[in-house]
Design a protein around this motif. Structure first.
Motif, PDB file in Angstrom:
ATOM      1  N   UNK A 111      -3.534   3.679   1.564  1.00  0.00           N
ATOM      2  CA  UNK A 111      -3.011   2.549   1.841  1.00  0.00           C
ATOM      3  C   UNK A 111      -2.254   3.135   3.837  1.00  0.00           C
ATOM      4  N   UNK A 130      -5.604   3.396   6.199  1.00  0.00           N
ATOM      5  CA  UNK A 130      -6.290   2.703   6.670  1.00  0.00           C
ATOM      6  C   UNK A 130      -4.839   1.849   7.928  1.00  0.00           C
ATOM      7  N   UNK A 131      -3.971   1.869   6.944  1.00  0.00           N
ATOM      8  CA  UNK A 131      -3.501   1.272   8.283  1.00  0.00           C
ATOM      9  C   UNK A 131      -2.257   1.843   9.319  1.00  0.00           C
ATOM     10  N   UNK A 132      -2.230   2.932   8.970  1.00  0.00           N
ATOM     11  CA  UNK A 132      -1.544   4.025   9.833  1.00  0.00           C
ATOM     12  C   UNK A 132      -2.190   4.957   9.633  1.00  0.00           C
ATOM     13  N   UNK A 133      -3.626   5.540  10.382  1.00  0.00           N
ATOM     14  CA  UNK A 133      -4.416   7.179   9.936  1.00  0.00           C
ATOM     15  C   UNK A 133      -2.846   8.216  11.233  1.00  0.00           C
ATOM     16  N   UNK A 134      -2.559   7.328  12.358  1.00  0.00           N
ATOM     17  CA  UNK A 134      -2.204   8.453  13.191  1.00  0.00           C
ATOM     18  C   UNK A 134      -0.792   9.420  12.543  1.00  0.00           C
ATOM     19  N   UNK A 185     -10.061  10.277   2.993  1.00  0.00           N
ATOM     20  CA  UNK A 185      -9.749  10.794   4.059  1.00  0.00           C
ATOM     21  C   UNK A 185     -10.777   9.912   5.883  1.00  0.00           C
ATOM     22  N   UNK A 237     -11.674   7.539   8.053  1.00  0.00           N
ATOM     23  CA  UNK A 237     -11.583   7.997   9.474  1.00  0.00           C
ATOM     24  C   UNK A 237     -13.000   7.005  10.186  1.00  0.00           C
ATOM     25  N   UNK A 292     -13.122   3.280  10.281  1.00  0.00           N
ATOM     26  CA  UNK A 292     -12.013   2.931  10.072  1.00  0.00           C
ATOM     27  C   UNK A 292     -12.699   1.333  10.897  1.00  0.00           C
ATOM     28  N   UNK A 345     -12.532  -2.443   9.183  1.00  0.00           N
ATOM     29  CA  UNK A 345     -11.249  -2.555   8.374  1.00  0.00           C
ATOM     30  C   UNK A 345     -11.029  -3.471   8.744  1.00  0.00           C
ATOM     31  N   UNK A 346     -10.261  -3.234  11.523  1.00  0.00           N
ATOM     32  CA  UNK A 346      -9.888  -3.787  12.126  1.00  0.00           C
ATOM     33  C   UNK A 346     -10.239  -5.813  11.408  1.00  0.00           C
ATOM     34  N   UNK A 374      -9.643  -5.097   2.098  1.00  0.00           N
ATOM     35  CA  UNK A 374      -9.686  -4.164   1.868  1.00  0.00           C
ATOM     36  C   UNK A 374      -8.569  -3.158  -0.056  1.00  0.00           C
ATOM     37  N   UNK A 428       4.501  -2.491   2.550  1.00  0.00           N
ATOM     38  CA  UNK A 428       3.859  -3.772   3.594  1.00  0.00           C
ATOM     39  C   UNK A 428       5.860  -3.787   3.726  1.00  0.00           C
ATOM     40  N   UNK A 474       6.402  -1.652   6.169  1.00  0.00           N
ATOM     41  CA  UNK A 474       5.671  -0.438   7.007  1.00  0.00           C
ATOM     42  C   UNK A 474       6.803  -0.654   8.483  1.00  0.00           C
ATOM     43  N   UNK A 476       3.179   3.322  16.231  1.00  0.00           N
ATOM     44  CA  UNK A 476       2.298   3.963  17.398  1.00  0.00           C
ATOM     45  C   UNK A 476       2.289   4.808  18.524  1.00  0.00           C
TER      46      UNK A 476
END
Lengths: 174, 300
Positions: free
Chosen positions: A51, A54-58, A91, A95, A98, A101-102, A109, A160, A163, A169
């Motif tokens: 999860x 995908x959503x917050x790889x940062x 991961x 990445x 990545x 996924x947009x 997903x 979520x 989230x 970010x």
């Protein structure tokens, strides 16, 4: 140093995905005697790492993923590094692809998780089997994978909700 | 309401790019591979770090384990209510059956004591109960069947101790750090236990294969084992105390002999850790010295 206070809060919010994944490791490994000796349970850690990757790889970075995997290995008594390696490679794949996924719907997903989870589990299986020097029965692994994939929507729903609590970010910061 | 609606949409954030990403990926994959490579080598540093992390996390695990167990108990409680009448009947029958056995055991105990007196035999030491430990983590994995215990070397836990749960043997302690220890269940792939099958007294090795029922291996050439026989620890090599109950022999679909553990897995929250009492077999050197003395009674 009044500016330190929000800084700390932001750091904490940034660490939230990692801390949450660590907590889920503990939940995954909590004794469930009712399940019996070889009782199976979903591998929720896998879903949480997916999860956030995908959503917050940062925020779910390679060191974070490595830490989660290592904590799992240490506490579960599995070959040290097996889960860490599987999650790192997992991961890495997410990445590298990545862009895919947009603007995808949840079901896409989830469907990708259906492919991704067995792939990551097979890395763990390969590591465990090569160290054991034998092919252990892979059927429990299939069941565990199926349970994990089946529970992903519920877990995703919960994550979520969280989230909004996670740090925004860097490029979107005011 | 607005908050909720906003929260229900999670947007995907771009992954970070750059040298740090590439370096951390390469470096950490390398580190994981090195750790895997060292898994069999028992490197002191790796072991110390592992033990340190485990000891630090054990109290956290203990805190998480309680509510998790309570939650599972809650689900189990509802289920059990439906089976109460049936369970009551079963328990009544068991009480009646066991009362007969208790009378028989008392009779045998008296007879045994009088026979020992006649023979001047030493009273066999009862197995000393060393310690009770709490199960705080479950390996929860298709690969290994282990449990993490909340007691370690500082609490008197030693490697090789037998762990007993309700009903019978659960396994033995394999890895001890100051504040925690790992219990290898008898169903684990790496578990090998010397056992005796009763009443034939055939020796065997009980080998786990990650399934619920471990295999009986290395039986004598003409084993007189039958399904339903009892299996207990043999105490061979002084590894485990003698006569700890393990389970019953069953024959699986392929005709192989397996053991159904008597242990109640659902009650595996605490284990009693026992150590084999010092026997000649456990102290090979002392035994040899004794034999030497006996063999040359005139030489001393």
């Amino acid at each position: 140093m009044a500016s330190n206070a929000p800084g700390f809060e932001q750091r904490l919010r940034g660490a939230l995905p990692f801390l949450l994944a660590l907590l889920v490791v503990l939940v995954d490994l909590a004794p469930r005697p009712a399940a019996g000796g070889g009782g199976l349970a979903p591998f929720l850690t896998l879903a949480v790492v997916y999860f956030w990757s995908v959503y917050r790889p940062d925020l779910m970075t390679y060191p974070a993923v490595f830490g989660v995997g290592l904590a799992y290995d240490v506490l579960s008594g599995q070959p040290l590094g097996g889960t860490a390696l599987a999650l790192l490679l997992g991961r890495g794949v997410l990445i590298a692809r990545h862009r895919f996924f947009y603007a995808k719907s949840f079901s896409v997903i989830w469907a990708l998780f259906l492919l991704w989870a067995p792939a990551v589990e097979s890395v763990r299986y390969a590591a465990a089997a090569s160290l054991a020097g034998a092919l252990v029965d892979p059927r429990p692994l299939v069941v565990q994978c199926a349970l994990t994939v089946a529970l992903y929507p519920a877990l995703s729903w919960l994550l979520v909700r969280l989230y909004g609590q996670v740090r925004v970010p860097a490029y979107a910061e005011p | 309401v607005t908050r909720l609606r906003r929260a229900s949409f999670a947007s995907i954030v771009l992954p970070p790019r750059g040298w740090f990403e590439r370096a951390s990926f390469g470096g950490l994959v390398g580190l994981a591979l090195i750790l895997l490579g060292l898994a069999r080598a028992e490197v002191g540093l790796v072991e110390r770090v592992t033990h340190g992390v485990r000891d630090a996390l054990t109290p956290v695990m203990t805190a998480v384990a309680e509510p998790a167990a309570a939650l599972h108990d809650g689900f189990g409680w509802v289920g059990r209510q439906f089976a109460l009448a049936e369970e009551n009947a079963r328990l009544r029958a068991q009480v009646a059956y066991l009362s007969e056995w208790r009378a028989e055991a008392t009779r045998l105990q008296v007879e045994n004591a009088s026979l020992r007196e006649v023979l001047h035999a030493q009273r066999r030491q009862p197995v000393p109960i060393e310690r009770t430990a709490k199960v705080v983590a479950d390996s929860r994995s298709p690969f290994v069947h282990t449990r993490l215990l909340d007691s370690g070397a500082r609490d008197g836990v030693r490697e090789g101790m037998a762990a007993l749960g309700t009903g019978g043997l659960a396994g033995r302690v394999v890895d001890v750090s100051p504040h925690s220890a790992r219990l290898l269940l008898l169903t684990d792939f790496n578990s090998r236990l010397p056992v005796l099958v009763l009443p034939s007294r055939d020796p065997a090795i009980l080998s786990g294969d990650n399934g619920p029922m471990p295999l009986l291996d290395f039986m004598p050439l003409t084993p007189q084992v039958q399904a339903g026989d009892r299996v207990v620890t043999s105490g061979a090599a002084g590894l485990l105390p003698v006569g700890l109950p393990i389970g019953q022999v069953v024959r699986d679909d392929d005709g192989a002999l397996r053991v159904r553990p008597a242990l109640d897995w659902r009650d595996l929250r605490h284990v009693r850790l026992v150590q084999a009492p010092p026997t000649p077999a456990a102290f090979g050197a002392g035994w040899a010295a004794d034999r030497g003395r006996v063999a040359t009674p005139t030489g001393g």
